[in-house]
Design a protein around this motif. Sequence first.
Motif, PDB file in Angstrom:
ATOM      1  N   THR A  53       0.843  -1.190   0.000  1.00  0.00           N
ATOM      2  CA  THR A  53       0.000   0.000   0.000  1.00  0.00           C
ATOM      3  C   THR A  53       0.882   1.245   0.000  1.00  0.00           C
ATOM      4  O   THR A  53       1.789   1.363   0.835  1.00  0.00           O
ATOM      5  CB  THR A  53      -0.919   0.028   1.239  1.00  0.00           C
ATOM      6  N   VAL A  54       0.653   2.153  -0.956  1.00  0.00           N
ATOM      7  CA  VAL A  54       1.364   3.429  -1.044  1.00  0.00           C
ATOM      8  C   VAL A  54       0.375   4.545  -0.712  1.00  0.00           C
ATOM      9  O   VAL A  54      -0.656   4.683  -1.364  1.00  0.00           O
ATOM     10  CB  VAL A  54       1.967   3.642  -2.449  1.00  0.00           C
ATOM     11  N   VAL A  56       4.935  10.566   1.362  1.00  0.00           N
ATOM     12  CA  VAL A  56       4.636   9.272   0.742  1.00  0.00           C
ATOM     13  C   VAL A  56       5.108   8.177   1.705  1.00  0.00           C
ATOM     14  O   VAL A  56       6.273   8.161   2.125  1.00  0.00           O
ATOM     15  CB  VAL A  56       5.340   9.119  -0.618  1.00  0.00           C
ATOM     16  N   SER A  57       4.210   7.255   2.097  1.00  0.00           N
ATOM     17  CA  SER A  57       4.541   6.142   2.988  1.00  0.00           C
ATOM     18  C   SER A  57       4.140   4.820   2.330  1.00  0.00           C
ATOM     19  O   SER A  57       3.199   4.772   1.547  1.00  0.00           O
ATOM     20  CB  SER A  57       3.831   6.289   4.345  1.00  0.00           C
ATOM     21  N   VAL A  58       4.889   3.742   2.641  1.00  0.00           N
ATOM     22  CA  VAL A  58       4.678   2.423   2.034  1.00  0.00           C
ATOM     23  C   VAL A  58       4.444   1.406   3.148  1.00  0.00           C
ATOM     24  O   VAL A  58       5.150   1.391   4.162  1.00  0.00           O
ATOM     25  CB  VAL A  58       5.898   2.008   1.183  1.00  0.00           C
ATOM     26  N   LYS A  73       2.539  -4.184   8.019  1.00  0.00           N
ATOM     27  CA  LYS A  73       3.801  -3.638   8.506  1.00  0.00           C
ATOM     28  C   LYS A  73       4.239  -2.471   7.635  1.00  0.00           C
ATOM     29  O   LYS A  73       4.284  -2.575   6.413  1.00  0.00           O
ATOM     30  CB  LYS A  73       4.879  -4.732   8.493  1.00  0.00           C
ATOM     31  N   LYS A  74       4.578  -1.330   8.280  1.00  0.00           N
ATOM     32  CA  LYS A  74       5.058  -0.166   7.551  1.00  0.00           C
ATOM     33  C   LYS A  74       6.525  -0.351   7.192  1.00  0.00           C
ATOM     34  O   LYS A  74       7.309  -0.867   7.978  1.00  0.00           O
ATOM     35  CB  LYS A  74       4.884   1.098   8.392  1.00  0.00           C
ATOM     36  N   GLN A  75       6.884   0.098   5.981  1.00  0.00           N
ATOM     37  CA  GLN A  75       8.245  -0.014   5.482  1.00  0.00           C
ATOM     38  C   GLN A  75       8.927   1.351   5.561  1.00  0.00           C
ATOM     39  O   GLN A  75       8.693   2.232   4.744  1.00  0.00           O
ATOM     40  CB  GLN A  75       8.250  -0.530   4.029  1.00  0.00           C
ATOM     41  N   GLY A  76       9.784   1.555   6.565  1.00  0.00           N
ATOM     42  CA  GLY A  76      10.520   2.811   6.678  1.00  0.00           C
ATOM     43  C   GLY A  76       9.644   3.970   7.128  1.00  0.00           C
ATOM     44  O   GLY A  76       8.480   3.826   7.477  1.00  0.00           O
ATOM     45  N   ARG A  77      10.226   5.168   7.082  1.00  0.00           N
ATOM     46  CA  ARG A  77       9.532   6.382   7.487  1.00  0.00           C
ATOM     47  C   ARG A  77       8.936   7.096   6.262  1.00  0.00           C
ATOM     48  O   ARG A  77       9.421   6.926   5.151  1.00  0.00           O
ATOM     49  CB  ARG A  77      10.486   7.330   8.213  1.00  0.00           C
ATOM     50  N   PRO A  78       7.886   7.922   6.472  1.00  0.00           N
ATOM     51  CA  PRO A  78       7.323   8.684   5.355  1.00  0.00           C
ATOM     52  C   PRO A  78       8.362   9.630   4.748  1.00  0.00           C
ATOM     53  O   PRO A  78       9.182  10.218   5.458  1.00  0.00           O
ATOM     54  CB  PRO A  78       6.156   9.446   6.006  1.00  0.00           C
TER      55      PRO A  78
END
Length: 237
Positions: A148-149, A161-163, A168-173
């Motif tokens: 999800t983007v 932009v966040s992924v 589970k979130k991948q990294g920071r926005p």
Amino acid sequence: MDVMASRRQTGLSTEDLESLSAGLAAGKRVTVYLRDPMPSLNLAAGVSARVISIDGSTVIISPKGVEDQLPFDADELLKTRPTAGAATSTPRRSTPRPEPIAEPAPRETVRRQTPAPVPAPAPAPAPAPKPTAAKAPRRPKAPSGAVTVTVTSASDTTWTVSVSHGSKKQGRPTEVPAERVAKAMRELGDPTAITAVDGVIESARAAARQRIDDLSRELESARAVLAHLDGQAPSAD
């Protein structure tokens, strides 16, 4: 030689997965155990691991002593710590008895017979160790789930932009300028997304123009006051 073989414990059942999912939903800390060792991560069998999420038969866990979150199949995990296998019994060695020494000859004979030395029995050879097949290091599987983007308006000129991969979130926005977001939406060609982004950007433009007008009126008012003050000559003594 008798050998006692330990039974291999099976992985998580469907009931176990449902019980673990219920514990996660209730906000509890859910723990499972590795069924097999992982030499590549220096993990032995039976190491405890915290359950992060469950997707079908795939369980995302964080093993003790490892910061990463790894996916495992349900049959690779256990709900309880595995028990150690029974040891193999070692056969007893029989010690050969020495042969009796011959008695000396009677005194009537001219020569006294000396018994020949009895050679010591050779020790039994030790059993050769069984070769152990080297197990190839297990390669972690890629976590399953949709990607999800999310594009969010952070301010009048900046978007983020966040992924997310599954839950589970991948990294920071990441911050991106508004014009790059508008260009990306036009390249995607989705009318709904283009209208939504353009509406936010146009609203920011209108607010900026209104701010310029307000500041211009304040500037003109300040200039008029300054001109009025400069037009008053100081009184003479």
